[in-house]
Design an enzyme around this catalytic site. Structure first.
Site, PDB file in Angstrom:
ATOM      1  N   ARG A   1       6.371  -3.103  -7.580  1.00 24.71           N
ATOM      2  CA  ARG A   1       5.548  -4.282  -7.272  1.00 24.71           C
ATOM      3  C   ARG A   1       4.282  -3.942  -6.468  1.00 24.71           C
ATOM      4  NH1 ARG A   1       8.878  -9.467  -5.184  1.00 24.71           N
ATOM      5  NH2 ARG A   1       7.818 -11.038  -6.403  1.00 24.71           N
TER       6      ARG A   1
ATOM      7  N   GLU B   1       2.865  -9.749  -8.386  1.00 25.47           N
ATOM      8  CA  GLU B   1       2.579  -8.688  -7.424  1.00 25.47           C
ATOM      9  C   GLU B   1       1.639  -9.070  -6.275  1.00 25.47           C
ATOM     10  OE1 GLU B   1       2.399  -4.642  -9.816  1.00 25.47           O
ATOM     11  OE2 GLU B   1       1.498  -6.275 -10.950  1.00 25.47           O
TER      12      GLU B   1
ATOM     13  N   GLN C   1      13.004  -3.339 -17.968  1.00 22.55           N
ATOM     14  CA  GLN C   1      11.790  -4.135 -18.050  1.00 22.55           C
ATOM     15  C   GLN C   1      11.016  -3.839 -19.319  1.00 22.55           C
ATOM     16  OE1 GLN C   1      10.903  -3.015 -13.635  1.00 22.55           O
ATOM     17  NE2 GLN C   1       9.279  -4.404 -14.242  1.00 22.55           N
TER      18      GLN C   1
ATOM     19  N   ARG D   1      -4.431   2.478 -10.104  1.00 23.72           N
ATOM     20  CA  ARG D   1      -4.483   1.131  -9.541  1.00 23.72           C
ATOM     21  C   ARG D   1      -4.753   1.189  -8.037  1.00 23.72           C
ATOM     22  NH1 ARG D   1      -3.517  -4.312 -10.740  1.00 23.72           N
ATOM     23  NH2 ARG D   1      -3.228  -3.805 -12.925  1.00 23.72           N
TER      24      ARG D   1
END
Lengths: 483, 775
Positions: B341, B721, B196, B309
């Site tokens: 995710r 997500e 990624q 997060r």
């Protein structure tokens, strides 16, 4: 034995392929179809996702002749050894479209958005192709059954299901229809040769007999040889544990072992009968068996796995075994010139151990035709409903007399080193009234009967609780309807 | 074989089996197979690595250990605490110790069996509880606070407190980690990766080889699924393949076997969270204190960003005046956990949704109403615990539309009736929202580049920094180019992502792929259009009958270029390209974008870390067998906010796919390690992701309409997500069905995943629990 043929023949698309396994060959006969395909230039469409038949990314289709027609079977190519292609047509994703024109199942997948990352897609397309050929009127349940063995991590399946519904349309001719009879004829011609194949490589000798008599002779001559039928269990030892097999006897081409029939007071199921065939045969005749097999592996697995293989692997769980035991089934065993039958309960002797002697083969399972006064149910509990090995499985069969239990057979899988009956509970319940308390009591006695293990699938306590509760569930399913 | 022809739809090559993944590439002559030898002990000193016998194995070309690394022995992307090959100590089962290159996979296997690893066992920490007890923090704890929590907790009308364990999750991308490294001239190395983050793969390869980045080219055509699992940990297999290729002077490919992949790579972080909440008689939360404790595994990887997060989503969609969020990441002797995710969001949100659910049960109120009472509001504008002002929030409109379209309130009533009539089968329903912040919280990462070539035949080759992993990024980017230049898809080829074409890119992660790369592409296209305009005007003026004077309004549509005022006169795009070339005008342009106005101060826990939020809501209904704990999802309704969708088909696919993956996390995807740190669920045989049968029997998914998002590409919103967290509706619906066993009078013990086993334990425990009392 002298100079047995050492080559296999199959169709790869429309190309006839002959693979020779003469002594000294570098490529072993147990090379998987997946590895064979991916080594061919231009045939990397078939993917390896897990190498254990749990994801279906490697799904290919085998066309096998039935008279002048072909039957299309989706299988996991990671678990199929090359000799199993003998007399079949192998179709991979590269064969589906013709002249750059997508096959309808591919077109539907494209339009529905059923492909995101694309890695599972070829396998999904092949399962859909087999479904569209074998069951063009499939219901939602049947579609899901056909796609259970194809994991997709991107789409969430909804568009794949949509593509499937669009794909199962009757009378949707494709380019495979045109040459069906010709292909069947070629395959029948290959299959006409019935001399045992002796396939060799540097470190491996692989026998493929076509009759029980020949198989029994090989068994006597090579008692150490690994026996395979569908090989869906044995193949894992090679693909996952990297074990090397030196001698193999492949029983999958012995037609007389694949029969399923009624014989007097019994159903006779050949040890080589494919699980999918057993499921279809018994769906209405013994619903508890049909239901159990609906949740046995996946379509791809059931198309190769056999009842005999499932019984002889003597797994502690062995989905079919508790039910076969509760139905009072027998194992039919043959050696050269001798046949014997024993109760299945006695055939399974321990953890992955059976009563099979080194010169014997299991030839059939005999199930007494269920009598109308016996009520049978089977249960499978697993973390995931489908394509999961049971955390525990159970089957209960009882006969009533004046509202009391006249006779009962209870068997569990996943509760001990082998699937087995629960005699303490059975003895306690006989003579008791058909009431919830009776089965609750049975559940209590179960705690003395079994001491299940804790493992990746569940803790010991869950197995105990659920096993006891299944007796209660059984009662509620069979109790007379109250006013 | 099929004739090769251009694909007008990107997944055409998927359905026809022609898409090439790393392991499908035609290998260079005399390529070798690489194999990674890893530790089977969770924590040990390496006394000796005996290679003599292994090196004699026929077919083996070389075996490397830490001592053979020419550059720096590190693969840690942020903190350099993860060796490429263990040197003195191993810190988890699955940690790489040696690399084998051989002529065949079999030869490599044979050699591996002959390697003698002499390890001296050390104490291994394999549970999060043990790491917490020993205080094994991987970095200092972090806090985000607002208001006065202590006072508000003390004053609160009512209080609840508790603990929630949320489990790890295996990515289970269908394509396991793979890389092909091809050595070039001198030090040069080209890596075909399934990553990624090609730029970071390039950096790590350069670092272990001890060379400059300019000698390393990383190319990513596509990934067979990634989900965060290839954000940093795809670097590993690329680094290993490169080390072997460098040592042997031959191309080396490594593809991890499924079990090895599951054993060696990190998972979604498991969390053990503790919370206290005070609320009033209407269920409005007055204070919330939560400790989010994450299992980082044996190295830092992205754990601190993930924890951040989680903290930034601890309040989800709810305004809470007094908040304290404490985040801690602990070191254990397990593979380093990594992006997945949602990136911590699900773990943070699961706690506050549990709190709301408990408040509702305590007050005997409908949880959806309690949620509504706590939602963020625009006027007067609420601020988040980290000080950001909430604007344009769609929670109220989502709730309105979804409760109506799903019939939520009447179904709750029918379910209550059903449960009255059924003793052994219970149904449950739940509605949950998500508010998800869009942007990398490490602000500088919010940048992207693009490179667009127009060839003089009028066809385009388009490069951007994003990678394609099935999320439909390339389809969206192709759509943008086609619509901006008025070209059909077959004229616009999206190139493989390559560090030589677009440098210094960020990971395709944080749902940001379309937002960032789309804007960079728009920038490049704007430059090109500006250059083409005068050419177009000249050509138009040369047409017979074209009589317009400036100012011109040049449009690109249907493969043609024309003035908006006179559709009858046009020049083909191909002619313009050819003419521009003849006039010596550059037909290639780079584009660049950085997200404006975002920042976050980690010291104070304050700032404006997100460019905007994406919203969504789901209602799920389940049916549970109370004798076995088994359940099925009867129905799920989802309404999700994607702004003005760039590609509704792609976005629906993302919403559905994320939701199903979330169902997996919440239900059957259970990861177990034994006390020694062995993964007990290392294959799909024991690790169960959803099959097609787990699809809700009724599944209605819609995108919120008429809510364009100002300031983004095409007024769209990110989608990768946020919908994952909507699966918490299934999780809480299961809890609701359990709760029905005791007529909602007791609080069921509950954790995540809610496997049938855990559900049955909860049902059993309910029967001995104390009744909820209103304090």
């Amino acid at each position: 034995m002298t100079s047995l043929p050492h080559q296999i023949e199959f169709l790869f698309g429309h190309e006839k392929v002959t693979l020779s396994f003469a002594p000294g060959n570098a490529m072993p006969p147990t090379t998987t179809v997946l590895n064979y395909l991916r080594a061919l230039p231009g045939f990397t469409g078939t993917k390896e996702g897990c190498a254990e038949g749990d994801c279906g990314a490697c799904t290919v289709v085998l066309a096998v002749p039935e008279g002048t027609r072909l039957k299309y079977l989706a299988v996991d190519s990671c678990l199929i050894f090359l000799p199993m292609l003998h007399g079949c047509q192998l179709l991979s994703i590269e064969h589906l479209s013709e002249h750059g024109q997508l096959h309808p199942v591919q077109q539907h997948l494209l339009e529905s958005g059923g492909s995101q990352c694309g890695f599972c897609t070829p396998g999904v397309a092949m399962s859909l192709f087999a479904l569209s050929k074998t069951n063009p009127t499939a219901t939602d349940r049947e579609i899901k059954e056909a796609l259970t063995g194809n994991l997709c991590r991107c789409t969430g399946y909804r568009p794949i299901l949509e593509a499937a519904h669009s794909s199962v349309i009757p009378a949707q001719p494709d380019h495979f229809c045109v040459c069906e009879a010709e292909v069947a004829s070629t395959l029948n011609h290959i299959r006409a040769g019935r001399i045992t194949l002796q396939l060799e490589s540097i470190r491996q000798c692989y026998y493929k007999p076509f009759s029980l008599e020949k198989a029994l002779r090989l068994r006597k001559e090579f008692p150490e040889a690994t026996l395979i039928n569908g090989a869906s269990d044995v193949a894992l030892r090679q693909t996952k544990k990297h074990e090397q097999f030196h001698q193999i006897i492949d029983l999958s081409s012995i037609e007389e072992l694949q029969d399923i029939r009624q014989e007097g007071q019994y159903f006779w199921i050949g040890a080589g009968a494919r699980m999918e065939a057993v499921k279809i045969y018994f769906e209405n005749l013994i619903p508890s068996l049909g239901n159990m097999l609906h949740r046995f592996g996946s379509r791809q697995i059931r198309n190769v796995a056999t009842l005999g293989g499932n019984v002889c692997s003597a797994s502690p769980i062995g989905d079919s075994l508790p039910l076969l035991m509760a139905l009072g089934s027998y194992a039919v065993i043959n050696s050269l010139g001798i046949s014997r039958e024993i109760m299945l309960d006695d055939f399974i002797t321990g953890y992955r151990q059976t009563d099979l002697h080194s010169d014997e083969l299991l030839t059939a399972i005999k199930i007494p035709i269920p009598q109308p006064d016996w009520i049978t149910r089977s249960y499978k509990i697993s973390k995931r409903q489908h394509l999961d090995i049971s955390t525990l499985s159970a089957a209960v069969s009882l006969k009533l007399s004046d509202g009391s239990i006249a006779d009962i057979r209870i068997a569990y899988g996943g509760m001990d080193a082998r699937p087995r009956r629960a005699p303490l509970v059975e003895n306690c319940l006989i003579g008791k009234p058909l009431a919830e308390e009776t089965f609750a009591l049975g559940g209590q006695i179960l705690q003395q009967e079994f001491t299940p293990i804790a493992d990746a699938r569940s803790g010991s306590a869950y197995r105990q609780m659920a096993a006891a509760n299944l007796l209660v569930r059984y009662y509620h399913e069979i109790k007379p309807h109250s006013e | 074989m099929n004739p090769r022809k251009p694909f007008t739809e990107l997944s055409h090559s998927h359905v026809s089996g022609q898409s090439l993944f790393v392991d499908d590439l035609v290998l260079p002559h005399a390529s070798l197979v690489g194999r990674v030898v890893y530790s089977k002990q969770a924590h040990a000193l390496i006394r000796e690595i005996g290679l003599t016998k292994a090196l004699e194995t026929p077919g083996v070309v070389c075996i490397l250990t830490a001592a053979d690394i020419p550059g720096t022995n590190n693969m840690g992307p942020v903190v350099h605490d993860e060796p490429c090959l263990a040197r003195d100590e191993v810190n988890c089962i699955g940690q790489a110790i040696a690399l084998i290159a051989a002529n065949s996979f079999e030869a490599a296997l044979n050699a591996e069996k002959k390697i003698i690893l002499d390890l001296e066992p050390l104490e291994a920490i394999t549970t999060l509880e043990a790491a917490i007890a020993k205080g094994l923090l991987i970095a200092p704890e972090r806090k985000i606070e607002s208001g006065d929590v202590e006072t508000a907790l003390a004053k609160g009308t009512q209080m609840i407190e508790g603990e929630l364990a949320t489990g790890a999750q295996e990515h289970w991308y269908l394509e396991t980690q793979a890389a092909l490294a091809v050595p070039g001239e001198g030090h040069e190395m080209k890596v075909f990766a399934s990553s990624q983050n090609p730029s970071e793969t390039q950096a790590i390869v350069a670092e272990v080889l001890g060379i400059d980045k300019n000698a390393v080219e990383v190319e990513v055509k596509r990934m067979g699924g990634a989900f965060g699992g290839k954000e940093t940990q795809a670097n590993h297999v690329a680094a290993w393949a490169s080390l072997l290729a460098n040592a042997c002077g031959k191309a080396v490919s490594i593809r991890l076997c499924r079990d090895d992949d599951q054993i060696m790579t990190g998972k979604r972080h498991r969390f053990l969270s503790r919370y206290q909440a005070a609320f009033d008689s209407q269920g409005v939360i007055q204070a919330y204190s939560v400790e989010l404790n994450a299992d980082a595994g044996c190295a830092t990887d992205l754990s601190l960003a993930i924890l951040e997060r989680a903290m930034l989503h601890a309040e989800n969609a709810y305004y809470i005046p007094n908040v304290r969020i404490t985040g801690r990441a602990y070191r254990t002797n397990l593979p380093s956990n990594t992006a997945f995710r949602g990136f911590g969001g699900p773990q943070g949100i699961a706690v506050i949704e549990t709190v709301i659910d408990r408040i509702a049960r305590t007050l005997h109120a409908d949880p959806a109403l309690i949620r509504q009472r706590n939602f963020y509001r625009d006027a007067p504008a609420h601020t988040t615990p980290y000080g950001a002002v909430i604007k344009h929030n769609h929670l109220a409109v989502l709730l309105n539309q979804l409760t109506q379209s799903s019939g939520y309130f009447s179904r709750r009533q029918s379910i209550a009736e059903f449960n009255q009539e059924h003793a052994l089968i219970k149904r449950g329903i739940a509605l949950t929202p998500v508010k998800f912040g869009i942007s990398f919280t490490t602000s500088f990462l919010n940048q992207a580049g693009a490179l667009v070539h127009i060839y003089n035949d009028g066809s385009l080759r388009v490069n951007h920094g994003g990678t394609e992993m099935g999320q439909g990024l390339h389809a969206k980017m192709q759509g943008i180019v086609c619509s901006e230049l008025g070209l059909p898809p077959e004229k616009v080829l999206i190139d493989a992502t390559n560090t030589s074409r677009v440098p210094n890119t960020s990971a395709t992660a944080a749902s940001s792929g379309s937002d960032l790369n789309g804007m960079a592409l728009m920038d490049a296209i704007a430059k090109l259009k500006e250059r083409l305009q005068p050419v177009a005007i000249n050509l138009l003026n040369a047409l017979e009958g074209f009589a317009l004077k400036g100012p011109y309004s040049i449009q690109f549509a249907d493969g043609q270029v024309f003035d908006a005022r006179d559709r009858g006169h046009f020049v083909s795009f191909g002619d313009i390209a050819r003419q521009a070339y003849l006039q010596q005008i550059s037909l290639s342009a780079t584009g660049y974008y950085r997200t404006p106005g975002i920042m976050f101060d980690r010291q104070t826990g304050k700032g404006n870390p997100f460019y905007y939020y994406a919203y969504g809501m789901a209602v799920a209904e389940v049916e549970t067998d109370t004798l076995s704990g088994e359940y099925k999802v009867l129905r799920a309704d989802i309404l999700h906010d994607t702004g003005r969708s760039l590609n509704p088909k792609v976005d629906l696919g993302q919403v559905e796919g994320a939701f199903m993956q979330g169902i997996g996390w919440c239900t059957t995807e259970e990861i177990k390690w034994d006390t020694e740190g062995h993964l007990m669920t290392p294959s799909p045989d024991t690790y169960k992701i959803p099959t097609i049968n787990e699809l809700p029997e009724i599944f209605r998914v819609a995108l919120l309409e008429n809510q364009p998002n100002p300031g983004t590409v095409g007024q769209s919103k990110a989608v990768g997500e946020p919908p994952f967290m909507l699966a918490l509706s299934v999780w809480l619906a299961i809890k609701d069905s359990i709760s029905a066993v005791a007529d909602h009078q007791y609080e069921p013990p509950f954790s995540l995943p809610a496997t049938p086993e855990q559900v049955l334990y909860s049902i059993t425990a309910l029967k001995t629990q104390k009744k909820i009392t209103i304090q």
